[in-house]
Design a protein around this motif. Structure first.
Motif, mmCIF file in Angstrom:
data_model
loop_
_atom_site.group_PDB
_atom_site.id
_atom_site.type_symbol
_atom_site.label_atom_id
_atom_site.label_comp_id
_atom_site.label_asym_id
_atom_site.label_seq_id
_atom_site.Cartn_x
_atom_site.Cartn_y
_atom_site.Cartn_z
ATOM 1 N N HIS A 45 -28.044 37.181 -8.866
ATOM 2 C CA HIS A 45 -27.711 38.542 -9.303
ATOM 3 C C HIS A 45 -26.245 38.888 -9.110
ATOM 4 O O HIS A 45 -25.832 40.007 -9.396
ATOM 5 C CB HIS A 45 -28.609 39.579 -8.612
ATOM 6 N N LEU A 53 -24.406 37.453 -11.000
ATOM 7 C CA LEU A 53 -24.072 37.220 -12.417
ATOM 8 C C LEU A 53 -24.564 38.364 -13.309
ATOM 9 O O LEU A 53 -25.614 38.958 -13.061
ATOM 10 C CB LEU A 53 -24.737 35.930 -12.913
ATOM 11 N N GLY A 54 -23.799 38.618 -14.374
ATOM 12 C CA GLY A 54 -24.285 39.521 -15.421
ATOM 13 C C GLY A 54 -24.472 40.947 -14.962
ATOM 14 O O GLY A 54 -23.803 41.415 -14.032
ATOM 15 N N GLY A 63 -20.832 43.387 -11.679
ATOM 16 C CA GLY A 63 -20.230 43.254 -10.348
ATOM 17 C C GLY A 63 -18.849 42.632 -10.414
ATOM 18 O O GLY A 63 -18.302 42.464 -11.506
ATOM 19 N N PRO A 64 -18.298 42.261 -9.247
ATOM 20 C CA PRO A 64 -16.931 41.739 -9.172
ATOM 21 C C PRO A 64 -16.742 40.415 -9.913
ATOM 22 O O PRO A 64 -15.642 40.093 -10.322
ATOM 23 C CB PRO A 64 -16.676 41.597 -7.680
ATOM 24 N N MET A 110 -24.105 48.331 -8.641
ATOM 25 C CA MET A 110 -25.468 48.772 -8.404
ATOM 26 C C MET A 110 -26.308 47.654 -7.809
ATOM 27 O O MET A 110 -25.937 46.477 -7.893
ATOM 28 C CB MET A 110 -26.124 49.281 -9.699
ATOM 29 N N MET A 111 -27.414 48.046 -7.192
ATOM 30 C CA MET A 111 -28.401 47.079 -6.708
ATOM 31 C C MET A 111 -29.790 47.607 -7.087
ATOM 32 O O MET A 111 -30.024 48.804 -7.096
ATOM 33 C CB MET A 111 -28.332 46.939 -5.175
ATOM 34 N N ASP A 113 -33.335 44.109 -4.730
ATOM 35 C CA ASP A 113 -32.108 43.548 -4.144
ATOM 36 C C ASP A 113 -31.932 44.099 -2.734
ATOM 37 O O ASP A 113 -31.714 43.361 -1.775
ATOM 38 C CB ASP A 113 -30.864 43.949 -4.965
HETATM 39 C C1 2N9 Z 1 -22.237 41.870 -6.553
HETATM 40 C C2 2N9 Z 1 -22.738 43.286 -6.595
HETATM 41 O O1 2N9 Z 1 -24.078 43.315 -7.147
HETATM 42 C C3 2N9 Z 1 -24.137 43.170 -8.502
HETATM 43 O O2 2N9 Z 1 -23.143 43.084 -9.195
HETATM 44 C C4 2N9 Z 1 -25.503 43.079 -9.100
HETATM 45 C C5 2N9 Z 1 -26.588 43.440 -8.309
HETATM 46 N N1 2N9 Z 1 -27.834 43.357 -8.796
HETATM 47 C C6 2N9 Z 1 -28.081 42.904 -10.042
HETATM 48 C C7 2N9 Z 1 -29.411 42.801 -10.501
HETATM 49 C C8 2N9 Z 1 -29.669 42.342 -11.757
HETATM 50 C C9 2N9 Z 1 -28.616 41.968 -12.608
HETATM 51 C C10 2N9 Z 1 -27.299 42.049 -12.177
HETATM 52 C C11 2N9 Z 1 -27.015 42.522 -10.883
HETATM 53 C C12 2N9 Z 1 -25.690 42.635 -10.392
HETATM 54 N N2 2N9 Z 1 -24.634 42.259 -11.184
#
Ligand code: 2N9
Ligand code: HEM
Length: 287
Positions: A169, A171-172, A186-187, A224-225, A229
């Motif tokens: 997570h 990713l994307g 995310g970052p 977001m989470m 998560d």
């Molecule tokens: C690194 C900070 O957390 C995130 O960037 C993050 C957190 N949960 C996810 C859950 C589903 C898809 C993408 C997600 C995602 N990109």
């Protein structure tokens, strides 16, 4: 005749890998320039995550995602983008099975996003429509730790494997129109890192109800989470593992590689002589 034998001999999975990897590199504008890597990883996971060890049903073997019953599972909303991405690859290499293609797509994406090497075995065989598993086997993001533990137990995974897998997570992103969750990426949305674990522990998270009435956690940098998560830092056993992976990206990479390879092979007994492939990245081939 000899031609058939020759064609058989030409089954070169590195060639398929390179075609997928080149297409990921070329089509970089998808989803606000995140690219197709993350959604290809999600297709590999969803086509494997239907496995149920209680009756040995589901899993990636039959390539059943290609049938509308599974493709239209609400949990699979958005994955048509990955399916459409892979269609020309399947036309170029008609000899590859659907199950092999969907899982190879995820392996290629992880490696091309600078993630760990994933050992991958070929040999899945398309099964007919009447073998499609029921909808509803993939996880619901609104749940807590005990739900996550039970779901991954059904898939044959323990705590360490579960936490490592959900590290994908980093990713994307979530998409309102797919899951009802919305969050900027995310970052490092298209580079495989341990950011997910670092963020979970270091950011200040507040629970909000979004415009669709769906609860999600947001932080002050706009990330977001999902509730599932956040369950990974609320449950003390999961939290220990999150801390370990936040501290050491190499340990995360090692555990993710093993768990992802196992996920993609769930419910499949490959013959011993069928050795795993280790694919070179485009960079390693100077392509
Ligand atoms: C690194 C900070 O957390 C995130 O960037 C993050 C957190 N949960 C996810 C859950 C589903 C898809 C993408 C997600 C995602 N990109
Ligand atoms: C408790 C388990 C899990 C839940 C509840 C869950 C749920 C979700 C949800 C709701 C999304 C957003 C979908 C969208 O709106 O487009 C998502 C995206 C994603 N998931 Fe998971 N997931 C889980 C485990 C996993 C695992 C094990 C992997 C891979 C090993 C994975 C890989 C991904 C990726 C790469 C994305 C981003 C897709 C994109 O950007 O299009 N997830 N997940």
């Amino acid at each position: 005749g000899v031609h058939v034998a020759e064609k058989e001999a030409k089954r070169d999975y590195q060639e398929v890998y390179n075609a997928i990897a080149t297409k990921i590199r070329d089509e970089d504008e998808y989803d606000n320039y995140i690219g197709y890597g993350p959604v290809l990883v999600r297709l590999a996971w969803h086509s494997s995550g239907t496995f149920d060890r209680n009756d040995n049903s589901g899993g990636s073997f039959g390539g059943t995602y290609r049938f509308k019953k599974e493709m239209n599972d609400p949990s699979n909303k958005g994955l048509q983008n990955a399916f459409d991405f892979l269609r020309p690859i399947h036309e170029q290499f008609p000899w590859i099975s659907s199950g092999d293609l969907y899982t190879l797509g995820g392996v290629t994406a992880v490696q091309e996003m600078m993630g760990p090497k994933i050992p991958w075995r070929s040999g899945r065989v398309d099964q007919p429509e009447n073998t499609v598993p029921d909808n509803g086997r993939l996880p619901d993001a609104s749940q807590g730790a005990s739900y996550v533990r039970n779901l991954f137990d059904r898939l044959g995974f323990g705590d360490r494997e579960t936490v490592a897998l959900i590290g994908a997570h980093a990713l994307g992103k979530t998409h309102y129109e797919n899951s009802g969750y919305e969050g900027p990426w995310g970052p490092s949305p298209n580079v495989f890192t341990n950011d997910f674990f670092v963020n979970l522990l270091n950011a200040h998270w507040t629970l909000n109800t979004n415009k669709k009435g769906v609860k999600q956690w947001d932080n002050d940098q706009g990330h977001m989470m999902l509730p599932t998560d956040m369950a990974l830092v609320k449950d003390p056993k999961y939290r220990k593992l999150v801390e370990e992976y936040a501290k050491d990206q190499d340990v995360f990479f090692r555990d993710f590689s093993k768990a992802f390879a196992k996920l993609l092979e769930n419910n499949i007994k490959f013959p011993d002589q069928n050795k795993p492939h280790y694919f070179k990245t485009l960079d390693e081939q100077d392509l």
